[in-house]
Motif scaffolding. Structure first.
Motif, PDB file in Angstrom:
ATOM      1  N   PRO A 163      10.741   2.785  41.325  1.00 31.28           N
ATOM      2  CA  PRO A 163      11.140   1.988  42.490  1.00 31.28           C
ATOM      3  C   PRO A 163      11.355   0.529  42.127  1.00 31.28           C
ATOM      4  O   PRO A 163      10.834   0.037  41.110  1.00 31.28           O
ATOM      5  CB  PRO A 163       9.958   2.150  43.449  1.00 31.28           C
ATOM      6  N   HIS A 164      12.126  -0.167  42.939  1.00 26.49           N
ATOM      7  CA  HIS A 164      12.325  -1.597  42.752  1.00 26.49           C
ATOM      8  C   HIS A 164      10.976  -2.325  42.797  1.00 26.49           C
ATOM      9  O   HIS A 164      10.084  -1.953  43.552  1.00 26.49           O
ATOM     10  CB  HIS A 164      13.251  -2.152  43.828  1.00 26.49           C
ATOM     11  N   ARG A 165      10.834  -3.359  41.988  1.00 26.90           N
ATOM     12  CA  ARG A 165       9.636  -4.198  41.866  1.00 26.90           C
ATOM     13  C   ARG A 165       8.468  -3.461  41.210  1.00 26.90           C
ATOM     14  O   ARG A 165       7.301  -3.831  41.399  1.00 26.90           O
ATOM     15  CB  ARG A 165       9.199  -4.767  43.225  1.00 26.90           C
ATOM     16  N   SER A 166       8.753  -2.442  40.426  1.00 27.48           N
ATOM     17  CA  SER A 166       7.685  -1.709  39.740  1.00 27.48           C
ATOM     18  C   SER A 166       6.884  -2.609  38.801  1.00 27.48           C
ATOM     19  O   SER A 166       5.647  -2.542  38.766  1.00 27.48           O
ATOM     20  CB  SER A 166       8.268  -0.542  38.937  1.00 27.48           C
TER      21      SER A 166
ATOM     22  N   GLY B  24      13.505   4.800  45.131  1.00 30.41           N
ATOM     23  CA  GLY B  24      12.477   4.197  45.954  1.00 30.41           C
ATOM     24  C   GLY B  24      12.442   2.683  45.816  1.00 30.41           C
ATOM     25  O   GLY B  24      13.194   2.090  45.039  1.00 30.41           O
ATOM     26  N   SER B  25      11.552   2.068  46.574  1.00 26.82           N
ATOM     27  CA  SER B  25      11.424   0.619  46.546  1.00 26.82           C
ATOM     28  C   SER B  25      10.017   0.216  46.973  1.00 26.82           C
ATOM     29  O   SER B  25       9.324   0.973  47.656  1.00 26.82           O
ATOM     30  CB  SER B  25      12.459  -0.028  47.473  1.00 26.82           C
TER      31      SER B  25
ATOM     32  N   THR C 150       9.337   5.496  49.658  1.00 26.46           N
ATOM     33  CA  THR C 150      10.602   6.001  50.193  1.00 26.46           C
ATOM     34  C   THR C 150      11.208   4.987  51.151  1.00 26.46           C
ATOM     35  O   THR C 150      10.513   4.140  51.708  1.00 26.46           O
ATOM     36  CB  THR C 150      10.408   7.342  50.936  1.00 26.46           C
ATOM     37  N   ARG C 151      12.524   5.090  51.348  1.00 25.98           N
ATOM     38  CA  ARG C 151      13.239   4.218  52.279  1.00 25.98           C
ATOM     39  C   ARG C 151      14.254   5.060  53.045  1.00 25.98           C
ATOM     40  O   ARG C 151      14.924   5.917  52.461  1.00 25.98           O
ATOM     41  CB  ARG C 151      13.958   3.082  51.523  1.00 25.98           C
ATOM     42  N   TRP C 152      14.397   4.784  54.327  1.00 24.26           N
ATOM     43  CA  TRP C 152      15.281   5.614  55.142  1.00 24.26           C
ATOM     44  C   TRP C 152      16.744   5.490  54.733  1.00 24.26           C
ATOM     45  O   TRP C 152      17.540   6.410  54.942  1.00 24.26           O
ATOM     46  CB  TRP C 152      15.116   5.285  56.625  1.00 24.26           C
ATOM     47  N   TRP C 153      17.106   4.371  54.110  1.00 21.65           N
ATOM     48  CA  TRP C 153      18.505   4.164  53.740  1.00 21.65           C
ATOM     49  C   TRP C 153      18.811   4.649  52.319  1.00 21.65           C
ATOM     50  O   TRP C 153      19.946   4.531  51.865  1.00 21.65           O
ATOM     51  CB  TRP C 153      18.882   2.696  53.880  1.00 21.65           C
TER      52      TRP C 153
ATOM     53  N   ASN D 178      10.989  11.451  49.368  1.00 23.78           N
ATOM     54  CA  ASN D 178      12.359  11.255  49.849  1.00 23.78           C
ATOM     55  C   ASN D 178      12.925  12.507  50.521  1.00 23.78           C
ATOM     56  O   ASN D 178      13.753  12.420  51.428  1.00 23.78           O
ATOM     57  CB  ASN D 178      13.273  10.797  48.702  1.00 23.78           C
ATOM     58  N   HIS D 179      12.452  13.697  50.126  1.00 21.11           N
ATOM     59  CA  HIS D 179      12.920  14.931  50.768  1.00 21.11           C
ATOM     60  C   HIS D 179      12.309  15.130  52.151  1.00 21.11           C
ATOM     61  O   HIS D 179      12.751  16.018  52.892  1.00 21.11           O
ATOM     62  CB  HIS D 179      12.612  16.138  49.884  1.00 21.11           C
TER      63      HIS D 179
END
Length: 280
Positions: A167-170, A124-125, A116-119, A71-72
């Motif tokens: 992250p989502h859906r782990s 995370g997701s 990672t996600r830009w938004w 993410n960084h």
């Protein structure tokens, strides 16, 4: 013997040059063949930080290299790049456009997945498409390969305070990938190492920050190595995971936890198991 080195959360721009040198010495001493880096190469995704991280990683004496963004590594303040679909342009300048690489070498199959996600700034997701794609790669692996999935965010919380980092859906990913043959998950993000077995036969190893000065109070700089060794019985192989912590008094990374992942239960943190004669 095959050796894989896992680094995470380098945060160049907030790094310690002395620790960087210790990583290079360890990689040379162990004869590392495969390098895996699970994101956060930089502190603020600047060109200078990417250049420093690329120079450091490229100089390590390894033959194979798999790198993922963290993410960084997505510009935080350059919002126009994120909104304009160019969130990974700075990363790609040094590491290419493939954000989910795969490495098959020395008996390791390492499948990268970008959480990672830009938004998002931190969380995370995982998409259903990503989960299915990783499962397909795992299912196609050779039966004797050590099947590993690497992500920046941990899919399993090694410590209670890390649950929010998942992250989502782990859960969906864990179930799907375990059924597809995954044996080990590698991640970082939380800056604190840990080893757990969420599903029988599927381990999750969380690395600390490799070279950054951004340390958790109870966790020094640390990294992970994986080794494939011939079994003493001559059938199959042993698969060892070692956590190495940087000891400032020694100026080196030293082994603090070692575990044979073919054994039924993990060692307590800080324990050290003798695998036999010293390596190298």
């Amino acid at each position: 013997m095959s050796v894989l080195l896992h680094l995470s959360d380098l945060h160049f721009g907030a790094h310690d040059p002395a620790v960087c040198e210790a990583v290079a010495r360890l990689a040379a001493r162990l004869g590392v063949r495969v390098l895996v880096v699970s994101g956060d190469l930089t502190q603020r995704a600047t060109a200078e930080e990417f250049e420093l991280s690329h120079r450091f990683l490229s100089a390590l004496p390894t033959e194979h290299c798999l790198v993922l963004p963290g993410n960084h590594d997505v510009p935080l303040y350059a919002w126009w790049e994120r909104l304009g679909g160019r969130a990974y342009d700075r990363y790609a300048r040094w590491w290419g456009d493939v954000l989910e690489p795969t490495c098959s070498a020395d008996g390791f199959l390492v499948v990268g997945v970008n959480t990672t996600r830009w938004w998002r700034h931190q969380r995370g997701s995982l998409s259903v498409r990503q989960i299915d794609a990783v499962a397909e790669r795992l299912s196609a692996a050779r039966p004797d390969a050590w099947r590993i999935v690497v992500s920046h965010h941990p899919l399993v919380a090694a410590h209670p305070q890390d649950r929010s980092h998942r992250p989502h859906r782990s859960e969906r990913a864990l179930t799907r990938w375990s059924a597809a043959g995954a044996q080990l998950l590698l991640s970082g993000h939380a800056h604190e190492p840990g080893l757990v077995e969420p599903i029988t036969g599927l381990w999750s190893a969380q690395a600390g920050t490799a070279v950054s000065v951004r340390l958790r109070a109870d966790a020094p700089n640390s990294l992970i190595t994986l080794e494939r060794l011939p079994s003493p019985s001559g059938t199959g192989d042993q698969r060892w995971l070692t956590r190495w912590d940087y000891v400032r008094e020694a100026g080196e990374f030293l082994p603090v936890q070692r575990h044979d992942l073919t054994s039924p239960s993990p060692l307590a943190p800080g324990a050290l198991q003798d695998p036999g004669p010293p390596r190298g």
